[in-house]
Design a protein around this motif. Structure first.
Motif, PDB file in Angstrom:
ATOM      1  N   GLY A   1       0.863  -0.928  -0.042  1.00 13.55           N
ATOM      2  CA  GLY A   1      -0.053   0.048   0.165  1.00 13.55           C
ATOM      3  C   GLY A   1       1.043   1.304  -0.102  1.00 13.55           C
ATOM      4  N   TRP A   2       1.597   0.887   0.545  1.00 13.65           N
ATOM      5  CA  TRP A   2       3.215   1.782   0.424  1.00 13.65           C
ATOM      6  C   TRP A   2       4.128   2.549  -0.937  1.00 13.65           C
ATOM      7  CZ3 TRP A   2       3.203   0.514   5.120  1.00 13.65           C
ATOM      8  CH2 TRP A   2       2.564   1.193   6.721  1.00 13.65           C
ATOM      9  N   SER A   3       3.850   1.527  -1.547  1.00 14.76           N
ATOM     10  CA  SER A   3       4.355   1.375  -2.890  1.00 14.76           C
ATOM     11  C   SER A   3       3.649   1.640  -4.219  1.00 14.76           C
ATOM     12  CB  SER A   3       4.846  -0.654  -3.292  1.00 14.76           C
ATOM     13  OG  SER A   3       5.944  -1.166  -2.154  1.00 14.76           O
ATOM     14  N   VAL A   4       3.205   3.239  -3.957  1.00 15.12           N
ATOM     15  CA  VAL A   4       2.141   3.521  -4.725  1.00 15.12           C
ATOM     16  C   VAL A   4       3.066   4.909  -5.658  1.00 15.12           C
ATOM     17  CG1 VAL A   4       0.209   2.777  -4.511  1.00 15.12           C
ATOM     18  CG2 VAL A   4       1.328   4.089  -2.968  1.00 15.12           C
ATOM     19  N   GLY A   5       3.042   5.363  -6.420  1.00 13.79           N
ATOM     20  CA  GLY A   5       3.191   6.729  -6.909  1.00 13.79           C
ATOM     21  C   GLY A   5       2.490   8.186  -6.217  1.00 13.79           C
ATOM     22  N   GLY A   6       2.581   9.006  -7.056  1.00  9.76           N
ATOM     23  CA  GLY A   6       2.189   9.965  -6.870  1.00  9.76           C
ATOM     24  C   GLY A   6       2.381  11.420  -8.433  1.00  9.76           C
ATOM     25  N   GLU A   7       2.370  12.481  -7.867  1.00  8.40           N
ATOM     26  CA  GLU A   7       2.328  13.373  -8.297  1.00  8.40           C
ATOM     27  C   GLU A   7       4.215  13.897  -8.169  1.00  8.40           C
ATOM     28  OE1 GLU A   7       0.425  17.522  -7.307  1.00  8.40           O
ATOM     29  OE2 GLU A   7      -1.459  15.944  -8.237  1.00  8.40           O
ATOM     30  N   LEU A   8       4.918  14.414  -8.776  1.00  6.34           N
ATOM     31  CA  LEU A   8       6.328  14.139  -8.821  1.00  6.34           C
ATOM     32  C   LEU A   8       6.315  15.911  -8.030  1.00  6.34           C
ATOM     33  CD1 LEU A   8       7.182  15.338 -12.722  1.00  6.34           C
ATOM     34  CD2 LEU A   8       7.915  13.199 -11.508  1.00  6.34           C
ATOM     35  N   LEU A   9       7.264  15.615  -6.975  1.00  6.38           N
ATOM     36  CA  LEU A   9       7.912  16.573  -6.180  1.00  6.38           C
ATOM     37  C   LEU A   9       8.661  17.855  -6.860  1.00  6.38           C
ATOM     38  CD1 LEU A   9      10.406  14.084  -4.021  1.00  6.38           C
ATOM     39  CD2 LEU A   9       8.390  14.669  -3.811  1.00  6.38           C
ATOM     40  N   SER A  10       8.152  18.683  -6.166  1.00 11.41           N
ATOM     41  CA  SER A  10       8.344  19.873  -6.816  1.00 11.41           C
ATOM     42  C   SER A  10       8.723  21.460  -5.910  1.00 11.41           C
ATOM     43  CB  SER A  10       7.283  20.889  -7.536  1.00 11.41           C
ATOM     44  OG  SER A  10       6.392  20.847  -6.575  1.00 11.41           O
ATOM     45  N   GLY A  11       9.238  22.149  -6.416  1.00 12.63           N
ATOM     46  CA  GLY A  11       9.992  23.483  -5.005  1.00 12.63           C
ATOM     47  C   GLY A  11      11.561  22.888  -4.610  1.00 12.63           C
ATOM     48  N   GLU A  12      11.140  23.416  -4.069  1.00 19.14           N
ATOM     49  CA  GLU A  12      12.658  22.815  -2.992  1.00 19.14           C
ATOM     50  C   GLU A  12      13.265  21.597  -2.356  1.00 19.14           C
ATOM     51  OE1 GLU A  12      14.839  26.368  -1.057  1.00 19.14           O
ATOM     52  OE2 GLU A  12      13.593  26.115  -0.198  1.00 19.14           O
ATOM     53  N   ILE A  13      14.230  19.777  -3.262  1.00 19.45           N
ATOM     54  CA  ILE A  13      14.152  18.787  -3.305  1.00 19.45           C
ATOM     55  C   ILE A  13      15.560  18.556  -2.691  1.00 19.45           C
ATOM     56  CG2 ILE A  13      13.611  16.974  -3.932  1.00 19.45           C
ATOM     57  CD1 ILE A  13      11.349  18.733  -4.360  1.00 19.45           C
ATOM     58  N   GLU A  14      15.725  18.113  -1.804  1.00 18.77           N
ATOM     59  CA  GLU A  14      16.877  17.280  -1.704  1.00 18.77           C
ATOM     60  C   GLU A  14      17.147  16.351  -2.102  1.00 18.77           C
ATOM     61  OE1 GLU A  14      16.739  17.412   2.925  1.00 18.77           O
ATOM     62  OE2 GLU A  14      16.243  19.079   3.064  1.00 18.77           O
ATOM     63  N   VAL A  15      18.057  15.685  -2.098  1.00 19.69           N
ATOM     64  CA  VAL A  15      18.392  14.449  -2.827  1.00 19.69           C
ATOM     65  C   VAL A  15      20.028  13.880  -2.069  1.00 19.69           C
ATOM     66  CG1 VAL A  15      18.677  13.247  -5.821  1.00 19.69           C
ATOM     67  CG2 VAL A  15      17.090  14.855  -5.033  1.00 19.69           C
ATOM     68  N   ASP A  16      19.686  12.694  -2.152  1.00 20.41           N
ATOM     69  CA  ASP A  16      20.680  12.071  -1.416  1.00 20.41           C
ATOM     70  C   ASP A  16      20.654  10.683  -2.049  1.00 20.41           C
ATOM     71  OD1 ASP A  16      23.880  12.230  -0.089  1.00 20.41           O
ATOM     72  OD2 ASP A  16      22.483  11.595   1.357  1.00 20.41           O
ATOM     73  N   GLU A  17      21.662   9.370  -1.426  1.00 15.36           N
ATOM     74  CA  GLU A  17      21.841   8.129  -1.623  1.00 15.36           C
ATOM     75  C   GLU A  17      21.948   7.522  -0.231  1.00 15.36           C
ATOM     76  OE1 GLU A  17      25.975   9.786  -2.889  1.00 15.36           O
ATOM     77  OE2 GLU A  17      24.151  10.265  -3.300  1.00 15.36           O
ATOM     78  N   THR A  18      22.569   6.892  -0.033  1.00 15.92           N
ATOM     79  CA  THR A  18      22.668   6.153   1.557  1.00 15.92           C
ATOM     80  C   THR A  18      23.216   5.392   1.154  1.00 15.92           C
ATOM     81  OG1 THR A  18      22.151   6.265   4.218  1.00 15.92           O
ATOM     82  CG2 THR A  18      20.439   5.024   2.444  1.00 15.92           C
ATOM     83  N   TYR A  19      23.496   4.143   2.150  1.00 10.85           N
ATOM     84  CA  TYR A  19      23.665   2.836   2.236  1.00 10.85           C
ATOM     85  C   TYR A  19      23.704   1.818   3.291  1.00 10.85           C
ATOM     86  CZ  TYR A  19      26.808   4.980  -2.057  1.00 10.85           C
ATOM     87  OH  TYR A  19      27.100   5.719  -2.745  1.00 10.85           O
ATOM     88  N   ILE A  20      22.557   0.530   2.867  1.00  2.00           N
ATOM     89  CA  ILE A  20      22.423   0.140   3.990  1.00  2.00           C
ATOM     90  C   ILE A  20      22.717  -1.262   3.778  1.00  2.00           C
ATOM     91  CG2 ILE A  20      19.887  -1.294   4.575  1.00  2.00           C
ATOM     92  CD1 ILE A  20      19.892   2.057   4.772  1.00  2.00           C
ATOM     93  N   GLY A  21      23.151  -2.056   5.703  1.00  8.82           N
ATOM     94  CA  GLY A  21      23.744  -3.572   5.695  1.00  8.82           C
ATOM     95  C   GLY A  21      24.779  -3.389   6.229  1.00  8.82           C
ATOM     96  N   GLY A  22      24.913  -5.045   5.824  1.00  6.59           N
ATOM     97  CA  GLY A  22      25.944  -4.765   6.852  1.00  6.59           C
ATOM     98  C   GLY A  22      27.111  -5.298   5.808  1.00  6.59           C
ATOM     99  N   LYS A  23      28.109  -5.319   6.366  1.00  4.14           N
ATOM    100  CA  LYS A  23      29.468  -5.066   5.553  1.00  4.14           C
ATOM    101  C   LYS A  23      30.114  -6.798   4.790  1.00  4.14           C
ATOM    102  CE  LYS A  23      32.022  -2.039   8.435  1.00  4.14           C
ATOM    103  NZ  LYS A  23      33.140  -1.890   9.013  1.00  4.14           N
ATOM    104  N   GLU A  24      30.588  -6.145   3.672  1.00  4.19           N
ATOM    105  CA  GLU A  24      30.572  -7.861   2.767  1.00  4.19           C
ATOM    106  C   GLU A  24      31.881  -8.503   3.281  1.00  4.19           C
ATOM    107  OE1 GLU A  24      29.486  -9.481  -1.223  1.00  4.19           O
ATOM    108  OE2 GLU A  24      28.780  -7.664  -0.166  1.00  4.19           O
ATOM    109  N   LYS A  25      32.580  -7.887   4.076  1.00  3.20           N
ATOM    110  CA  LYS A  25      33.381  -9.068   4.827  1.00  3.20           C
ATOM    111  C   LYS A  25      33.127  -9.510   5.912  1.00  3.20           C
ATOM    112  CE  LYS A  25      35.448  -5.728   7.472  1.00  3.20           C
ATOM    113  NZ  LYS A  25      36.781  -4.784   7.611  1.00  3.20           N
ATOM    114  N   ASN A  26      32.501  -9.112   6.325  1.00  5.75           N
ATOM    115  CA  ASN A  26      31.338  -9.649   7.136  1.00  5.75           C
ATOM    116  C   ASN A  26      30.935 -10.679   7.181  1.00  5.75           C
ATOM    117  OD1 ASN A  26      32.931  -8.153   9.014  1.00  5.75           O
ATOM    118  ND2 ASN A  26      31.496  -6.484   9.782  1.00  5.75           N
TER     119      ASN A  26
END
Length: 232
Positions: free
Chosen positions: A51-76
């Motif tokens: 129910g949360w996996s639904v789209g919507g109108e495009l964001l507009s105005g002032e927008i922050e965009v960023d990426e992050t990294y999730i999960g355990g370290k590959e070596k572990n």
């Protein structure tokens, strides 16, 4: 809820718990609170996440965009689970966009390349908007928007209106859910959890009944069978 053997009351309580729990609800908690098996609770939770996996109108105005990294370290990871480096330390990558009023779009991506980052902006941000990012080279020369960046690489986090602090706060909430509630999220299902957190955050200003109503509406026609969920 089609063809579910669970009574409607248990579904309503499940919707309520997942709507009001800011750091998410584990299937073990749903299993205990609802008096159902953990398998049924996990299936229920993932169907609700649709129910949360639904789209919507495009964001507009002032927008922050960023990426992050999730999960355990590959070596572990155990040797049979290692699949090569995906991001810093082999973690999964999530990109997000946050409108300054708090509405968020986020999704799991395979690689943080310029094409992927710019493609996400194109699909989620209205042309002509102002986009703020860090100094990741993949954001350079983003078309059809006004682009400003802060230089995280040299310790700069705010430059006038340019910052991604709101999105950083969202990443912190997502990671608290990862470590404190779920403890592990597989890449296979990560997108559903990201949709859950971004959808709940975007609707935080509504009262609980309206949040639940929107979530109910979002699940309409989005059937998710258990066999599809586990890939059989």
């Amino acid at each position: 809820m089609e063809a579910s053997n669970l009574p409607l009351r248990k579904w309503v309580v499940g919707y309520y718990l997942m709507t009001t729990s800011l750091k998410g609800v584990s299937s073990m908690k749903l299993h205990r609170d609802l008096g159902i098996t953990q398998k049924s609770a996990w299936h229920m939770a993932n169907r609700i996440r649709e129910g949360w996996s639904v789209g919507g109108e495009l964001l507009s105005g002032e927008i922050e965009v960023d990426e992050t990294y999730i999960g355990g370290k590959e070596k572990n990871k155990r040797a049979h689970r290692r699949r090569g480096i995906r991001g810093p330390s082999g973690k999964a990558i999530v990109i997000g966009a946050r409108q300054r009023n708090g509405e968020i779009r986020a999704q799991h991506i395979d690689r943080a390349t310029g094409a992927t980052l710019k493609g996400f902006i194109r699909e989620n941000v209205e042309p002509g908007s102002t986009v703020y990012t860090d100094d990741h080279r993949g954001y350079q020369n983003t078309p059809n928007v006004r682009h400003f960046s802060v230089k995280h690489s040299v310790g700069e986090y705010v430059d006038g209106q340019a910052h991604v602090n709101g999105l950083e706060s969202f990443w912190a909430m997502l990671k608290r859910g990862y470590h404190g509630t779920f403890h592990h999220l597989s890449e296979k299902h990560l997108g559903r959890y990201v949709a859950e957190f971004s959808g709940r955050q975007s609707r935080r200003d509504l009262n609980t009944l309206n949040q639940m109503a929107l979530l109910f509406r979002g699940t309409f026609g989005r059937r998710l069978r258990y066999s599809d969920l586990i890939g059989k």
